[in-house]
Design a protein around this motif. Structure first.
Motif: not given
Length: 552
Positions: A33-45, A153-154, A165-173, A183-184
């Protein structure tokens, strides 16, 4: 549907990928429904150098793109899809980033040090949200692309017309991820202009703390730092004599001994102290406001001299300049326990002991001038605004010089444009956060969708006086009209006892709390803005050149 572009580091190496799954991490995403979510799963840094989610979008030649500037002073406006973002030239960027300028803090109010600026036609970017608008005779259709949270993050929203295209970019500096984290959270909404923004704020469950317009006065744009008790008393009495009720009388910069020394009043200017001044304002039937920059400290402050550990330092342990104002200033680290206690004490003193009802909080971007403590700029700014609301309690807060989305629902009023100047002059060589009436009115018109949803919009002051001003009277009248139509905090900075009957008439009309419904606002031509609105049941039209202040 969507794709990724990712650059990251893990195990001391840098990698690039367009996949959400690899040997280092997995991104679990959904798009419903137009909503995008993203989660990271990692055992690294994992440290992201770039994380972009790319959504295909077909642009039309007749469309316009709105981009939201990095913070409240940054220009925010619509562009035709064939335009080029040209207000931050390569030469200006080179000057801002030059080694000569490295210690001045110049340019730190904007995003020049941590965001790529596009210089091609049909390529645009903004912060937290943006939209594509289809021009229509009756109701404009809008495609809104917006973050639902900046707490990790912004979000930079990029529009690329040529590449569709439209891009959603995260500032994770500055952030290292491990385990499972969000993540988003991003949404694409389509519909009529007003309805789309209603829906966005409904999904975020954010409401404006206030809904009724307020009028007021500030000392800044007439006297700047040259204020004293006599000036305040004189202008206060002049406002009391008006038949129109003025809600707020605000004292701006200049009452304190130094930036950061908020409890050290300049006794040569205010020998009877700030409490007496607040009492005098209350006796005049107005709320008392006071200017602060809680995350700023200049070189002549006691903080810089006695508590340098309260200030933000870079990775090499050096003080990090946050801006060039006042000969250069530094950011106060509110994560430092002693610094936080000092800021809390300032708020308790100003609001409870001195009795002020509102604080105008300026240069707030300094809180997140650099990532630290494994927190992104966006996370820091959101936590800074949480801290501010905790300190202020239920008192009024006017935010200024601050990234906007972290302020949603946190401040009562928020600046949504640049500081105005005393002349109507367009300067194509200025930086994007520079003092400018053309920039201010552009942002006032095109950020109107935030008014009454996120907070009440502060378009900055209008000025009607004849002295200490380089605007002709028609320009002054126009600025008052723009602020009244599109804003909800209507401040002047004049000694109103000097007003003529015509000036009093314009003032009265501008500060009326009559509801105004905006039907449309758009560029009629390159520099000319057309606004249609309804007031008292009557449809009105305003057409003006934002660069010159000329009406048609």
């Amino acid at each position: 549907m969507f794709s990724y572009s990712i650059e990251y580091s893990a195990d001391g190496e840098t990698f690039k990928t367009v996949s959400d799954r690899n040997k280092h991490f997995e991104i679990q995403s959904s798009f419903e429904n137009g909503r995008f979510t993203a989660d990271i799963k990692t055992n690294r840094n994992i440290e992201f150098k770039k994380l972009q989610v790319i959504f295909p979008y077909s642009f039309k030649r007749s469309q316009f793109v709105f981009v939201n500037g990095y913070q409240s002073w940054t220009d925010s406006r619509e562009y035709s899809v064939s335009d080029k973002m040209s207000s931050f030239s390569l030469l200006k960027e080179m000057i801002v980033k030059s080694s000569f300028n490295a210690t001045s803090g110049m340019g730190r109010a904007g995003d020049a040090f941590f965001c790529d600026y596009p210089r091609k036609k049909g390529v645009f970017y903004g912060w937290s949200y943006g939209y594509v608008r289809d021009k229509d005779k009756d109701k404009d259709k809008v495609d809104l692309f917006a973050s639902l949270s900046e707490r990790n993050g912004y979000t930079i929203v990029r529009f690329d017309v040529k590449k569709s295209r439209v891009i959603a970019e995260k500032d994770f500096d500055g952030v290292v991820f491990s385990g499972t984290q969000r993540l988003m959270d991003f949404i694409h909404l389509s519909g009529e202009y007003e309805a789309v923004f209603d829906e966005w704020f409904s999904v975020m469950n954010i409401k404006s703390r206030l809904t009724e317009k307020k009028s007021g006065y500030t000392t800044w744009y007439n006297y700047y730092r040259k204020i004293n008790e006599s000036i305040v008393s004189r202008d206060l009495k002049a406002l009391q004599s008006l038949p129109e009720k003025v809600d707020i009388f605000q004292i701006d910069d200049g009452y304190q001994k130094a930036i950061g020394d908020w409890l050290h009043t300049d006794e040569s200017k205010f020998p009877n102290g700030m409490k007496k001044t607040a009492d005098e304002i209350h006796a005049g039937g107005m709320l008392a406001g006071l200017w602060l920059a809680p995350f700023a400290a200049s070189k002549d402050s006691f903080i810089y001299k006695e508590h340098p550990d309260w200030l933000v330092h870079d990775k090499n342990g050096r003080l990090y300049p946050a801006g060039a104002n006042w000969g250069g200033f530094y950011a106060v680290d509110f994560y430092n326990r002693e610094a936080a206690e000092y800021i809390k004490t300032v708020f308790i003193t100003v609001l409870d002991e001195w009795g002020y009802d509102m604080v105008k909080l300026d240069f707030l971007y300094a809180a997140c001038v650099m990532p630290m403590y494994n927190k992104s700029r966006g996370q820091i700014m959101c936590e800074a605004m949480d801290f501010i609301r905790e300190c202020a309690g239920n008192k009024l807060v006017l935010g200024c010089g601050v990234p906007l989305m972290p302020c949603f629902g946190k401040v009562d009023f928020c600046r949504i444009g640049a500081d105005i100047a005393l002349e109507w002059k367009y300067n194509r060589f200025a930086i994007r956060e520079d003092v400018s009436i053309p920039s201010a009115v552009n942002s006032t018109v095109f950020s109107r969708h935030l008014n009454g949803r996120a907070f009440l919009n502060d378009p900055d002051v209008f000025l009607l006086r004849d002295d200490n001003i380089k605007l002709d009277f028609e320009q002054r009248r126009l600025l008052a009209q723009i602020n009244s139509i599109f804003g909800s905090l209507l401040f002047v900075s004049d000694n109103v006892s000097d007003y003529s009957s015509e000036q009093r008439k314009v003032f009265k009309q501008a500060v009326k709390k009559t509801g105004i419904r905006i039907l449309k606002a758009e560029y009629k031509s390159k520099d000319v803005i057309l606004a249609e609105y309804v007031i008292n049941g009557r449809k009105k039209t305003l057409v003006f050149n934002y660069k010159t202040g000329k009406t048609y």
